[in-house]
Design an enzyme around this catalytic site. Structure first.
Site, short mmCIF file in Angstrom:
data_model
loop_
_atom_site.label_atom_id
_atom_site.label_comp_id
_atom_site.label_asym_id
_atom_site.label_seq_id
_atom_site.Cartn_x
_atom_site.Cartn_y
_atom_site.Cartn_z
N HIS A 71 10.31 -25.50 13.84
CA HIS A 71 11.68 -25.05 13.58
C HIS A 71 12.39 -25.94 12.56
O HIS A 71 13.31 -25.49 11.87
CB HIS A 71 12.51 -25.06 14.88
CG HIS A 71 11.95 -24.15 15.94
ND1 HIS A 71 11.27 -22.99 15.65
CD2 HIS A 71 11.99 -24.23 17.28
CE1 HIS A 71 10.90 -22.41 16.78
NE2 HIS A 71 11.31 -23.15 17.78
N PHE A 125 6.55 -25.75 21.75
CA PHE A 125 6.50 -26.85 20.79
C PHE A 125 7.39 -26.68 19.56
O PHE A 125 6.97 -26.98 18.43
CB PHE A 125 5.06 -27.07 20.31
CG PHE A 125 4.03 -27.01 21.39
CD1 PHE A 125 3.90 -28.05 22.29
CD2 PHE A 125 3.21 -25.90 21.52
CE1 PHE A 125 2.96 -27.98 23.30
CE2 PHE A 125 2.28 -25.83 22.53
CZ PHE A 125 2.14 -26.88 23.42
N CYS A 126 8.59 -26.18 19.72
CA CYS A 126 9.50 -26.04 18.58
C CYS A 126 8.89 -25.22 17.45
O CYS A 126 9.14 -25.48 16.26
CB CYS A 126 9.94 -27.39 18.01
SG CYS A 126 10.83 -28.38 19.19
N ALA A 127 8.04 -24.27 17.82
CA ALA A 127 7.49 -23.35 16.82
C ALA A 127 7.33 -22.00 17.52
O ALA A 127 6.25 -21.43 17.59
CB ALA A 127 6.16 -23.86 16.28
#
Ligand SMILES: Cc1ncc(COP(=O)(O)O)c(C=O)c1O
Length: 485
Positions: free
Chosen positions: A134, A379-381
């Site tokens: 992100h 995982f921020c994706a």
């Protein structure tokens, strides 16, 4: 054999394990025993190198505010801090006559700063991919029209689609922003090829090297090379120097133009009541008193990594990754995400699930019963993970509604084991042995899920953290304000 001297210790890559702070730290397990922590969460943050700790210890007696002091310590500290910038620039092959190294907090801050500094106009386009963290997506969305290039069935960004989009958007395209390596699959992007495509379309390239810089040699190449990387960012806490520094590298010419993103002390040559004349970069971009210790720490880390040799680091991690996949593939019910062969195109990240088990439960068992540190979730994706998991639009809508209602129990996700330069086959063996136990149902705990976080906790595993670290659980002095006050 590459060797380096780290405070009197000569080491090659095989000696790096001894150089990790806390490598033998014992952690408590559910059965009441303790074991040395198995650290397989390096993609999130790495432990520190002893050389980094030594550099800080050596520097602290000389610590002083930099750049504006006239005393001996300030002048000395300024020289050390400025040299730290150069060390980082050289580590990534930047031409320092034409480029500057700006220190910020981390990669996220670097990308936000760069996005703000681009001063996008209406209609300007940034091309990025579905593979991004992100931090290399949202800062562009804030300021420009972003095109996300999709991924192929095995998780690679669709390079043919990217090439076509770059050519199609020529004229509006200002930047192509790609990660050097994915934090989910470890897949590396062919950044120099993409740079050539971007430059041919009159655009620049930014490489998010948060996951690449700790694992591979990087060469930004000379500025007049069509395959040159224009901008690059990295995080020190993923490079064995967790002291709050990130670095953004790019052309002095770019940063000379326009106004800095943050303004205040340090960024100016002269200020009148109606005017501010900006200092030269990097000072222009480092408003306020900088994190000198963080810079010194990062420089110490890149000196060690550079002396050991990033090719030696990469070779070691490749060998471990091959071993890891060989072990994991033999465990029934394990689902692996992303390619598990052609490992030369990956850094050491293994994302997986166990059929029929919640990712957070698997991660909790590994931690609580195996003393193994991994990570789970998206995982921020989020877009990339959901794509790899084939989450359909309807399921996505349901999960999103549940999360908005405060229930994260069913959030999709994966477990991630990620390698650093100091990991060993024994670490992989510990992971594989625990996963075999989990798959065989041979774990002992009863786990309960907290819907608010989605995390699982073993009943009865109530550790007194202050037994392990006196800082944990220390009372905070001061007046407690009642809610009513
Ligand atoms: C690929 C990638 N980019 C960017 C970031 C953000 O890094 P930081 O949290 O240090 O800002 C991360 C962090 O995990 C990452 O993996």
């Amino acid at each position: 054999m590459h060797t380096t001297v780290t405070g009197g210790t000569r080491t090659g890559v095989e000696g790096l394990r001894r150089e990790i702070v806390g490598i033998d730290t014992l952690v408590p397990l559910l059965d009441g025993t303790e074991r040395p922590y198995v650290f397989l969460d390096n993609a999130a943050s790495t432990p520190a190198l002893r050389a980094v700790m030594r550099a800080i210890e050596e520097f602290l007696p000389w610590y002083s505010g930099v750049h504006r002091g006239t005393g001996f310590k300030s002048v000395l500290a300024t020289g050390v801090f400025d040299a730290a910038h150069d060390a980082v620039g050289r580590f990534v092959g930047a031409d320092l006559a034409r480029n500057t190294v700006v220190f910020a907090k981390n990669t996220t801050e670097c990308v936000n700063r760069l996005s703000n500094r681009f001063c996008f106009r209406k209609g300007d386009v940034v091309i990025t991919t579905m593979m991004e963290h992100h931090s290399n997506d949202l800062p562009w969305r804030k300021n420009a029209r972003v095109i996300h290039i999709g991924i192929t069935a095995d998780g690679h960004p669709d390079l043919a689609a990217m090439k076509a989009a770059i050519a199609r958007e020529k004229g509006n395209l200002r930047l192509v922003a790609v990660s050097g390596a994915s934090n989910i699959t470890g897949l590396c992007s062919p950044v120099h090829d993409i740079a050539a495509w971007a430059h041919a379309a009159g655009a620049k390239i930014f490489v998010d090297a948060a996951q690449l810089a700790p694992h591979r040699a990087i060469d930004m190449l000379p500025d007049d090379d069509p395959r040159h990387i224009d901008f690059l960012a990295l995080s020190a806490h993923k490079m064995y120097a967790p002291f709050g520094t990130g670095a953004l590298i790019g052309a002095k010419e770019f940063f000379n133009a326009g106004d800095p993103d943050l303004v205040g002390g340090g960024v100016v040559d002269i200020v009148t009541l109606d005017r501010a004349v900006w200092n030269r970069p990097p000072h222009k971009e480092e408003a306020g008193s900088p994190n000198v210790i963080g810079g010194v720490a990062l420089a110490a880390a890149v000196r060690v990594l550079g002396a050991v040799g990033m090719d030696a680091v990469a070779a070691h991690e490749q060998e471990l990754l091959a071993y890891g996949y060989a072990r994991l593939k033999k465990i029934r019910k394990i689902i692996l995400y992303g390619p598990t062969d052609h490992l030369e195109e990956k850094v050491g990240v293994m994302a997986f699930n166990i059929e029929g088990m919640h990712h957070s439960l698997v991660a909790a068992i590994l931690g609580t019963e195996g003393g193994i540190g991994v990570r789970d979730g998206c995982f921020c994706a989020h877009p990339y993970v959901k794509e790899l998991l084939h989450v359909g639009a309807e399921d996505d809508r349901v999960f999103t509604a549940e999360v908005l209602a405060g229930n994260k129990s069913n959030m999709p996700g994966m477990v991630r084991a990620s390698l650093g330069c100091y990991n060993t086959r024994e670490d992989i063996d510990a992971l594989a042995a625990m996963l075999e136990r989990v798959v065989g149902g041979a774990y002992r705990g009863t786990y309960e899920q907290d819907p608010a976080t989605g995390a699982f906790h073993a009943r009865g595993y109530d550790v007194d953290f202050s037994r392990y670290c006196s800082l944990a659980g220390q009372p905070v002095p001061g007046r407690i304000h009642s809610e009513a006050s």
